[in-house]
Enzyme design. Sequence first.
Site, PDB file in Angstrom:
ATOM      1  N   SER A   1      -9.881 -31.802   8.792  1.00 54.80           N
ATOM      2  CA  SER A   1     -10.350 -30.531   8.258  1.00 54.80           C
ATOM      3  C   SER A   1     -11.207 -29.860   9.322  1.00 54.80           C
ATOM      4  O   SER A   1     -12.093 -30.495   9.891  1.00 54.80           O
ATOM      5  CB  SER A   1     -11.179 -30.810   7.010  1.00 54.80           C
ATOM      6  OG  SER A   1     -11.685 -29.605   6.511  1.00 54.80           O
TER       7      SER A   1
ATOM      8  N   HIS B   1      -9.485 -21.885   9.726  1.00 56.03           N
ATOM      9  CA  HIS B   1      -9.671 -23.115   8.962  1.00 56.03           C
ATOM     10  C   HIS B   1      -8.328 -23.808   8.869  1.00 56.03           C
ATOM     11  O   HIS B   1      -7.304 -23.158   8.670  1.00 56.03           O
ATOM     12  CB  HIS B   1     -10.163 -22.781   7.547  1.00 56.03           C
ATOM     13  CG  HIS B   1      -9.908 -23.881   6.555  1.00 56.03           C
ATOM     14  ND1 HIS B   1      -8.961 -23.784   5.556  1.00 56.03           N
ATOM     15  CD2 HIS B   1     -10.460 -25.109   6.432  1.00 56.03           C
ATOM     16  CE1 HIS B   1      -8.951 -24.903   4.850  1.00 56.03           C
ATOM     17  NE2 HIS B   1      -9.847 -25.727   5.357  1.00 56.03           N
TER      18      HIS B   1
ATOM     19  N   ASN C   1      -6.566 -27.754   7.378  1.00 52.90           N
ATOM     20  CA  ASN C   1      -6.829 -29.010   6.686  1.00 52.90           C
ATOM     21  C   ASN C   1      -5.486 -29.638   6.361  1.00 52.90           C
ATOM     22  O   ASN C   1      -4.618 -28.987   5.789  1.00 52.90           O
ATOM     23  CB  ASN C   1      -7.639 -28.705   5.404  1.00 52.90           C
ATOM     24  CG  ASN C   1      -7.676 -29.876   4.436  1.00 52.90           C
ATOM     25  OD1 ASN C   1      -7.209 -29.776   3.307  1.00 52.90           O
ATOM     26  ND2 ASN C   1      -8.210 -30.985   4.880  1.00 52.90           N
TER      27      ASN C   1
ATOM     28  N   GLY D   1     -21.095 -41.124  -2.049  1.00 51.67           N
ATOM     29  CA  GLY D   1     -21.146 -41.626  -0.677  1.00 51.67           C
ATOM     30  C   GLY D   1     -20.506 -40.683   0.319  1.00 51.67           C
ATOM     31  O   GLY D   1     -20.400 -41.000   1.496  1.00 51.67           O
TER      32      GLY D   1
ATOM     33  N   GLU E   1     -23.023 -33.579   5.196  1.00 54.27           N
ATOM     34  CA  GLU E   1     -23.140 -32.823   6.449  1.00 54.27           C
ATOM     35  C   GLU E   1     -21.745 -32.481   6.994  1.00 54.27           C
ATOM     36  O   GLU E   1     -21.551 -31.416   7.582  1.00 54.27           O
ATOM     37  CB  GLU E   1     -23.937 -33.603   7.500  1.00 54.27           C
ATOM     38  CG  GLU E   1     -25.434 -33.680   7.231  1.00 54.27           C
ATOM     39  CD  GLU E   1     -26.185 -32.375   7.512  1.00 54.27           C
ATOM     40  OE1 GLU E   1     -25.553 -31.364   7.861  1.00 54.27           O
ATOM     41  OE2 GLU E   1     -27.427 -32.375   7.352  1.00 54.27           O
TER      42      GLU E   1
END
Lengths: 390, 390
Positions: B181, B195, B197, B348, B352
């Site tokens: 991504s 972008h 992905n 989990g 960031e």
Amino acid sequence: MPPHRLVKQLAQVARPMSTLAGYKLQQHSYKYRYMIVSAGIATGGVMFYFCQKHKVLAASSVQSQKSLWMTDPITDIKDLEKNPDSMKTKMELLIMRIQGEVCRALEKEEEDKKFVVDRWIRNEGGGGISCVIQDGMVFEKAGVNISVVHGHLPPAAIQQMKSRGKNLSGKNLPFFATGISAVIHPRNPYVPTIHFNYRYFEVENEDGTKQSWFGGGTDLTPSYLNQEDCVHFHKTLKVACDKHDKSYYSRFKTWCDEYFYIKHREETRGIGGIFFDDLEEPNHEEIFKFVKSCAESVVPCYIPLVQKHKNNGYGYAEREWQLLRRGRYVEFNLIYDRGTKFGLFTPGARYESILMSLPLTARWEYCHQVEPGSKEEEMVQVLKKPRSWV
Amino acid sequence: MPPHRLVKQLAQVARPMSTLAGYKLQQHSYKYRYMIVSAGIATGGVMFYFCQKHKVLAASSVQSQKSLWMTDPITDIKDLEKNPDSMKTKMELLIMRIQGEVCRALEKEEEDKKFVVDRWIRNEGGGGISCVIQDGMVFEKAGVNISVVHGHLPPAAIQQMKSRGKNLSGKNLPFFATGISAVIHPRNPYVPTIHFNYRYFEVENEDGTKQSWFGGGTDLTPSYLNQEDCVHFHKTLKVACDKHDKSYYSRFKTWCDEYFYIKHREETRGIGGIFFDDLEEPNHEEIFKFVKSCAESVVPCYIPLVQKHKNNGYGYAEREWQLLRRGRYVEFNLIYDRGTKFGLFTPGARYESILMSLPLTARWEYCHQVEPGSKEEEMVQVLKKPRSWV
């Protein structure tokens, strides 16, 4: 005690008694305040009497409140006058007055700009009044909005309520919602951002049964921690709460810390305040009085902090940290805030008014770390572990 | 045909055959390309032979790909070598190579900074590699991430899939997910944001049945419209699609316009591209080849636009408009994007890496209006009404 301090104290007592006097106080120098406070107390007493005993006379007082507002209310004044005891009327008049009070108090601090007033009508029913200062010297973005909307709730909006614990049945339920919502983003990183919102809801289930409740809260988001400010802010809220129920402050303070939690970052949005929702007990009249006290406490909660810090010196580093904190603010509002989602999922909602809560500028740095022992770290520690302030 | 154009064409043919040669071409001048292309074709042929006939030898080729990557893969190289035919292995090796190719192609344009490489491990299983350039001369923020995660899906994450139409049963389902991504936010307002992905999923239902599928897409978000750029971008994607199924481009172009739609603003995020999800037909092998073509088309889709515009002149007004458009980008990603929500709701998950998609800076102005007849209005018109570009 010097005379102007006595007047200040009198003014604080007088305000809840007479909103007219309460507001006008902010527009005059101390010299004139004596007269106005006395008049305020007197008018307050007179109005109280009229409201209780002579509904027709009380109704005409709607017109007399005009000078308190930023513009005309959404509901026709004649309709408000016809239904003075309806909670819809009482809430609309309350939020109209609070909008005027807050905007004028902020304008006094701004110096540079006045609020731009947008009155908008919603095709599906109702409308709102958005008051915005943008790119001011003191306030980079300040929005104080009210809305009075009705119509039918679509499934997505109902979902936002259900997930909160409301037991609503049906796909398109008739509803009425009114409230005031404000976010003030100051330019100086030492002046905290404040948010408050007070609202009243009525929803009709498919089987015809009705539910109605209040929600609201006031919370503070500083970029830098100032213990004195936090104590002042929370104490002022506690005083407003304690007048109505000694358990409110502690319950709603905890609720606030839980609500304004940015789960993925494991930190709160700010240093909290109060937050409540679905409030129906003990009765609507009592909750309305409580909501009124809370809404009236916004100016004394916040304006002293603006006055104290608006001329603080700051540099690039403080500004950058403020912009990063604003990035977190955006994250909370767009990912978690139910009010924002409820708004955006309600057809015909005015997205400009909903997204007015977003700051003029925000910043996202990848893996930003605060320096150990810095002022920035001091702030983050409180966000990671909310404190008791009073 | 001049020799360098012939080389270019040969290179395009050679690349899918030999990733090693394909990548290295970007690092050398035309003078050396002759040799490398020939070597590429040869190596490609040799590797193809080995892969088919001698799995042990083919396995060792995993090690030989090391120079293409930004760092070591998440799965142990020995495990990848043991399962060369597993789709998990093939996808991980593909995204490792694409990450290296894209990062190095961007670094060539950046001049000022290199990618910072973060390899992270997820306690609940798997991990990822985040490559980020921040505050570069050309790229204000560029993130190219891969992740290979497995474990159990919590209800909130399953909900993100169900709402898409997936029929998943159970509360905590075993899953495997891998993907690449990337979001590139350039500094110059005339260089569009890109972008892309590409991802592969496996989920096990409570009854033991398994589902697996592919998803992905590449899309462009310019601040200013440049027709030539749009045509180049869409044409390059169409070529990649057409090699596999003549219906793909048009289906996935429409899907892209529908997916990247900012509902409350009634506009798309950008000028689209392709988007697909839940792809299982005709078979995994064919879809993998299609995904590979798409992922390999990112560099030729985008790098020419960077080269063309990175030195364009611009002023305060263009920069401000770019920041406003970035505000819309943030709105889409935080309110609507399923990938972001799926990420943030997976325990989990490394937030960031997920939020690396947000720009370094963004801006929100209350009731911003574009000037009639301006370049800004031209852009908005396309966002309001997506066009056909090829």
